[in-house]
Design a protein around this motif. Sequence first.
Motif, mmCIF file in Angstrom:
data_model
loop_
_atom_site.group_PDB
_atom_site.id
_atom_site.type_symbol
_atom_site.label_atom_id
_atom_site.label_comp_id
_atom_site.label_asym_id
_atom_site.label_seq_id
_atom_site.Cartn_x
_atom_site.Cartn_y
_atom_site.Cartn_z
ATOM 1 N N LYS A 1 0.821 -1.219 0.000
ATOM 2 C CA LYS A 1 0.000 0.000 0.000
ATOM 3 C C LYS A 1 0.850 1.263 0.000
ATOM 4 O O LYS A 1 0.387 2.325 -0.373
ATOM 5 N N HIS A 2 2.100 1.155 0.439
ATOM 6 C CA HIS A 2 2.951 2.329 0.616
ATOM 7 C C HIS A 2 4.207 2.321 -0.251
ATOM 8 O O HIS A 2 4.991 3.261 -0.202
ATOM 9 N N TYR A 3 4.379 1.268 -1.032
ATOM 10 C CA TYR A 3 5.619 1.131 -1.783
ATOM 11 C C TYR A 3 5.327 0.916 -3.257
ATOM 12 O O TYR A 3 4.563 0.023 -3.621
ATOM 13 N N SER A 4 5.945 1.709 -4.102
ATOM 14 C CA SER A 4 5.805 1.550 -5.545
ATOM 15 C C SER A 4 6.890 0.621 -6.062
ATOM 16 O O SER A 4 8.068 0.777 -5.709
ATOM 17 N N ALA A 5 6.499 -0.318 -6.898
ATOM 18 C CA ALA A 5 7.444 -1.294 -7.434
ATOM 19 C C ALA A 5 8.554 -0.603 -8.214
ATOM 20 O O ALA A 5 8.320 0.354 -8.946
ATOM 21 N N ASN A 6 9.759 -1.085 -8.019
ATOM 22 C CA ASN A 6 10.918 -0.567 -8.720
ATOM 23 C C ASN A 6 11.923 -1.698 -8.832
ATOM 24 O O ASN A 6 12.518 -2.107 -7.833
ATOM 25 N N LYS A 7 12.097 -2.220 -10.033
ATOM 26 C CA LYS A 7 12.976 -3.369 -10.253
ATOM 27 C C LYS A 7 14.410 -3.120 -9.771
ATOM 28 O O LYS A 7 15.088 -4.012 -9.320
ATOM 29 N N ARG A 8 14.874 -1.867 -9.854
ATOM 30 C CA ARG A 8 16.252 -1.545 -9.478
ATOM 31 C C ARG A 8 16.403 -1.184 -7.999
ATOM 32 O O ARG A 8 17.512 -0.918 -7.541
ATOM 33 N N ALA A 9 15.318 -1.153 -7.264
ATOM 34 C CA ALA A 9 15.393 -0.799 -5.840
ATOM 35 C C ALA A 9 16.241 -1.820 -5.096
ATOM 36 O O ALA A 9 16.309 -2.989 -5.467
ATOM 37 N N ARG A 10 16.881 -1.363 -4.038
ATOM 38 C CA ARG A 10 17.668 -2.255 -3.186
ATOM 39 C C ARG A 10 16.881 -2.557 -1.915
ATOM 40 O O ARG A 10 16.415 -1.654 -1.230
ATOM 41 N N LEU A 11 16.791 -3.836 -1.616
ATOM 42 C CA LEU A 11 16.073 -4.326 -0.441
ATOM 43 C C LEU A 11 17.071 -4.907 0.547
ATOM 44 O O LEU A 11 17.948 -5.678 0.169
ATOM 45 N N LEU A 12 16.916 -4.556 1.820
ATOM 46 C CA LEU A 12 17.674 -5.193 2.895
ATOM 47 C C LEU A 12 16.689 -5.918 3.792
ATOM 48 O O LEU A 12 15.753 -5.312 4.311
#
Length: 161
Positions: free
Chosen positions: A14-25
């Motif tokens: 609900k609060h995050y827009s998809a972004n293939k290049r985003a970095r997730l920890l």
Amino acid sequence: YNQNVHNLMETVAKHYSANKRARLLDIGCNDGVYTRKYCERFGIDFDNAYGVDYNELNIKLLPQGRFKHHDIDLLMSLPYEDNYFDLIIMNQVLEHTKNISHIISDINRVLKKDGLFVVSVPNLAALHSRFLLLFGEMPFAIKGMDAHIRGFTIKALREYV
């Protein structure tokens, strides 16, 4: 636990827009099963996923370099650059740690200014916990001989973070 992860993912979506290049920890990534699910759900390339976990055996199952054996309770800084991550998820970890000030401060350091930090902990004030207390039992959120050493209510966690 699966229901908790499902709820967490729906809330984040609900609060995050998809972004293939985003970095997730993923702090407390375990064997990476949920890290992969987070990537799939949020449209993040798994090659941009990183994780830390205190269990060295779990980390050995994951790609070398991006996933690290790391005990966040030893006051060691997270092994990542400042302002590096777009999304940080810490699910069911904070209740296991003693020094939460250091951890939250370090998360703030590695999270981008417009990034999203998602934390989930057991709710000490949940109805089932209240019933257990009523009958003289310890709630599961902070059971005496369990790995949980700290309890949180929703209000207390919001105020702290």
